[in-house]
Each structure stands twice: as C-alpha cells, then as structure tokens.
Design an enzyme around this catalytic site. Structure first.
Site: not given
Ligand code: DX5
Ligand code: ZN
Length: 222
Positions: A11, A71, A178, A69, A38, A40, A36, A140
């Site tokens: 990620s 969010m 994740d 992903h 993220d 947001m 991956h 999650m």
């Molecule tokens: C959290 C993200 C994850 C995050 C995971 O909202 O969706 O992808 O980057 O990070 P670690 O591996 O540090 O928990």
């Molecule tokens: Zn993620």
C-alpha cells in the site's frame, strides 16, 4: 485454504509521497504482485489522500496491476476516471453503495475488476448476494482511514465465512485483507482463507523491501 497463490500488494499510503515513482519502482523490483492505492475523500473516512492524477502517475511507474481502494462517498461518480487513470481493480465500500449490484456492473463495464469492501463492523452477508458478480472481496482488518493500525482478530471469522461461500460455490473471487498485516498477523489471515494481502507499514517502513515482501510470503505459508 491450501494451494492457492499468495499475492502481496504494498500500500503506497505508507510510501514517501515525495519520491512516489521511485517507491513504486522499488516495490515492483522487490517482488510485489500488485500495487494497492488508497483513495480517501475526507468524508467517508477522516483522511484525504489522492485522486486519479496520482493513480495515472503510479501507472507510469510500473506495469504491475493497480488495486485501487476507494474510501469515498458516491464512488460511482469516479469509477471511469480511475479506470482511465490505469486502475486494474476498483474496490468500493458496500457502506457507500446503496445500489451495490449496479455499481459492481458499472466497474466491469468500465473495464476493471470489481472488488467489494467491508468495514470491520459490516457483516459478510452484505456481499453474499453479489459474490457471483465480483472479482474480489476486501475484508478491512482495521477501520479504514490510516495506516499503521492494529489488526482486528475478530475479522478472521468473517474471512472464514466468505472463503467458505467462495469455495462452496466455486467462484473465481479473490479474498483480500487490508490493515495491520505483517509477519505476525498474515498467517492467521491466510489460514482463514485470504489470498491477497495488502501491507503498508510492514513493507515501506522497513529498510529492505525485497526482504519484507519475502518475509510476508514465508509467514503466510507458515
Ligand atoms: C487503511 C488502508 C490501508 C493501509 C494499510 O485505510 O486501506 O491500505 O494503507 O496500512 P498498514 O499496512 O500500515 O496497516
Ligand atoms: Zn487500502
């Protein structure tokens, strides 16, 4: 779960954004399977990260599949933008999709793999009726929004339940986890039936990405 392939998806949330292209190339060369990403929006989750322009920049840095992903609220407004930017997989949260079946179809029509994502407080049954229409389910294992949080062990039963449905119906669906994935937590998730493992901190916050990815693979098989 027995012989299924283990996929590691670093990620980039935990990467150095000032050197993002180099960081992506580094995990690619270190043996990552997917990248991956993220996304947001500051509404569905408290944090704000990146949009399609950055996904396009990541795409220029690697030929690995991009696992995007989302969010974000109203994800259906942005699916085509992220596919145009280079997403291989688009993941939407079921909590943001009142018309989940339609949104999944929209992702596939746009040309991407469709992934449906469950917050820790959302039961497996929320995706049961679309399992035959998706390419992936993301469980999650932390509350989304931030990297570096602790794995929530009670998610293992949800992973087992989903793997049971996927196996019984012989569906070609990946089961991804994740959040809080590291060498101490990955084996339990793998035994429960996960086959795709997102890891941010456990890869990017180490000095040797190749060793970190290899250690995750070894631990997943242990
Ligand atoms: C959290 C993200 C994850 C995050 C995971 O909202 O969706 O992808 O980057 O990070 P670690 O591996 O540090 O928990
Ligand atoms: Zn993620």
């Amino acid at each position: 779960m027995t012989e299924s392939e283990i996929l590691i998806a670093p990620s980039i949330l935990a990467a150095d954004f000032g050197r993002l292209a180099d960081e992506v190339r580094a995990v690619d060369e270190a043996g990552a399977d997917w990248i991956h990403v993220d996304v947001m929006d500051g509404h569905f989750v408290p944090n704000i990260t990146i949009g399609p322009a950055v996904v396009a920049a990541v795409k220029r840095s690697t030929s690995l599949p991009l696992d995007v992903h989302l969010m974000i609220e109203n994800p259906e407004r942005y699916i085509e933008n992220f596919v145009d930017a280079g997403a291989t997989t688009i993941g939407v949260h079921v909590e943001t999709c009142p018309h989940l079946h339609r949104t999944v179809a929209q992702i596939r029509e746009a040309g991407a793999r469709a992934s449906v994502t469950l917050n820790p407080g959302t039961p497996a049954s929320a995706v049961e009726l679309v399992l035959g229409d998706v390419d992936q389910v993301l469980v999650m294992t932390v509350n989304p929004g931030f990297g570096g949080q602790s794995f929530i062990p009670s998610m293992l039963a949800k992973i087992e339940r989903l793997r049971g449905w996927i196996r019984d119906r012989q569906l070609p669906v990946n089961l991804e986890v994740d959040g809080g994935i590291g060498t101490k937590t990955i084996a339990g998730a793998a035994r429960a039936g996960a086959d795709v493992f997102v890891a941010g901190t456990a890869i990017f916050q180490t000095p040797d990405y190749a060793e970190a990815i290899a250690a995750l693979r070894r631990a997943a098989r242990s």
